[in-house]
Design a protein around this motif. Structure first.
Motif, PDB file in Angstrom:
ATOM      1  N   PHE A  30       0.718  -1.400  -0.126  1.00  0.00           N
ATOM      2  CA  PHE A  30       0.066  -0.026   0.133  1.00  0.00           C
ATOM      3  C   PHE A  30       0.857   1.193  -0.055  1.00  0.00           C
ATOM      4  O   PHE A  30       0.420   2.437   0.073  1.00  0.00           O
ATOM      5  N   GLN A  31       2.188   1.201   0.025  1.00  0.00           N
ATOM      6  CA  GLN A  31       2.996   2.116   0.246  1.00  0.00           C
ATOM      7  C   GLN A  31       2.588   3.264   1.292  1.00  0.00           C
ATOM      8  O   GLN A  31       2.427   4.192   1.467  1.00  0.00           O
ATOM      9  N   ALA A  32       2.117   2.604   2.536  1.00  0.00           N
ATOM     10  CA  ALA A  32       1.816   3.322   3.729  1.00  0.00           C
ATOM     11  C   ALA A  32       2.559   2.648   4.789  1.00  0.00           C
ATOM     12  O   ALA A  32       2.954   1.541   5.033  1.00  0.00           O
ATOM     13  N   SER A  33       2.634   3.557   5.727  1.00  0.00           N
ATOM     14  CA  SER A  33       3.577   3.091   7.071  1.00  0.00           C
ATOM     15  C   SER A  33       2.409   3.553   8.292  1.00  0.00           C
ATOM     16  O   SER A  33       2.045   4.802   8.294  1.00  0.00           O
ATOM     17  N   PRO A  34       2.373   2.767   9.300  1.00  0.00           N
ATOM     18  CA  PRO A  34       1.661   3.464  10.507  1.00  0.00           C
ATOM     19  C   PRO A  34       2.035   4.598  10.843  1.00  0.00           C
ATOM     20  O   PRO A  34       3.405   4.892  11.242  1.00  0.00           O
ATOM     21  N   CYS A  35       1.450   5.809  11.275  1.00  0.00           N
ATOM     22  CA  CYS A  35       1.769   6.952  12.051  1.00  0.00           C
ATOM     23  C   CYS A  35       1.586   6.755  13.503  1.00  0.00           C
ATOM     24  O   CYS A  35       1.960   7.611  14.310  1.00  0.00           O
ATOM     25  N   PHE A  36       0.882   5.604  13.889  1.00  0.00           N
ATOM     26  CA  PHE A  36       0.600   5.357  15.129  1.00  0.00           C
ATOM     27  C   PHE A  36       0.575   3.857  15.352  1.00  0.00           C
ATOM     28  O   PHE A  36      -0.147   3.220  14.599  1.00  0.00           O
ATOM     29  N   ILE A  37       1.145   3.050  16.379  1.00  0.00           N
ATOM     30  CA  ILE A  37       1.160   1.643  16.453  1.00  0.00           C
ATOM     31  C   ILE A  37       1.121   1.500  18.006  1.00  0.00           C
ATOM     32  O   ILE A  37       2.176   1.959  18.661  1.00  0.00           O
ATOM     33  N   LYS A  38       0.425   0.377  18.269  1.00  0.00           N
ATOM     34  CA  LYS A  38       0.481   0.219  19.722  1.00  0.00           C
ATOM     35  C   LYS A  38      -0.034  -1.206  20.080  1.00  0.00           C
ATOM     36  O   LYS A  38      -1.033  -1.630  19.172  1.00  0.00           O
ATOM     37  N   TYR A  39       0.376  -1.789  21.249  1.00  0.00           N
ATOM     38  CA  TYR A  39      -0.488  -2.861  21.806  1.00  0.00           C
ATOM     39  C   TYR A  39      -0.702  -2.554  23.317  1.00  0.00           C
ATOM     40  O   TYR A  39      -0.231  -1.690  23.757  1.00  0.00           O
ATOM     41  N   ALA A  40      -1.734  -3.474  23.693  1.00  0.00           N
ATOM     42  CA  ALA A  40      -1.992  -3.460  25.107  1.00  0.00           C
ATOM     43  C   ALA A  40      -2.730  -4.618  25.718  1.00  0.00           C
ATOM     44  O   ALA A  40      -3.121  -5.691  24.877  1.00  0.00           O
TER      45      ALA A  40
END
Length: 211
Positions: A176-186
């Motif tokens: 997709f030529q996209a990267s997360p601008c926020f990534i998280k686990y909980a």
């Protein structure tokens, strides 16, 4: 602005989720959260947070699977932008279930491309009950690209986490030529005996900015 509100909503959702499970969803310990409940609860939290910040909004379901009787994916629209929420329950962490989340993104773009505006945010939200299978143990690394810092806390609860030879973020970039601008686990659930986070139940979040 919209990203900041969304991040706050995701963080606040953990407390919402614990209360939701206590009052309305005791079966969470059987297999995890349904995609319908996860997507709906996140949409409601985001809508509340937007209103608290003075941004009128509404949320509506979107259909990516016509055979699903209950809506699992939503669009939250406001005067500062739109967040599309795609929920995904990892019944297991095998390749087929990992690929399904990418198929949902493809389907979302195909079906709603006419409505996606520059700088819209796409929130991917997943949950999983960690088990002894290898693909389950490396799911967190596959999503985050790293293992947690305090790995001993997992070992103390009988969980061995492994590294994965592939990465979700790499696939997003390649396809997709996209990267997360926020990534998280909980780990939103708490153990009753010591009020510590229950490591076997996992939430995963990633936000993509569509431009």
């Amino acid at each position: 602005m919209l990203l900041d509100v969304l991040i706050q909503s995701v963080n606040e959702f953990q407390a919402d989720f614990r209360l939701l499970c206590e009052k309305h969803y005791p079966a969470i310990h059987n297999q995890g959260m349904t995609e319908h409940h996860l997507g709906l609860a996140l949409s409601r939290r985001l809508a509340r947070t937007l209103v608290e910040f003075g941004h009128p909004c509404d949320f509506q379901p979107i259909e990516l699977n016509k055979n699903n009787e209950k809506h699992a994916h939503f669009r939250v629209s406001s005067d500062i932008g739109t967040v599309w929420i795609i929920s995904h329950h990892f019944v297991n962490a095998g390749k087929n279930y990992r690929d399904q989340i990418f198929k949902k993104i493809i389907q979302w773009r195909e079906e709603y491309g006419f409505a996606i505006q520059p700088n819209d945010l796409l929130l991917l939200a997943s949950d999983h009950w960690i088990n002894r299978q290898t693909q389950s143990r490396n799911l967190l690394h596959w999503w985050m690209g790293m293992l947690p810092d305090h790995i001993e806390e997992y070992l103390a609860q009988g969980i061995t986490l492994n590294e994965c030879d592939s990465q979700m973020t790499q696939f997003l970039d390649d396809y997709f030529q996209a990267s997360p601008c926020f990534i998280k686990y909980a780990h939103p659930l708490l153990r009753s005996k010591d009020n510590c986070s229950f490591k076997k139940y996992l939430h995963l979040y990633a936000v993509l900015q569509w431009s």
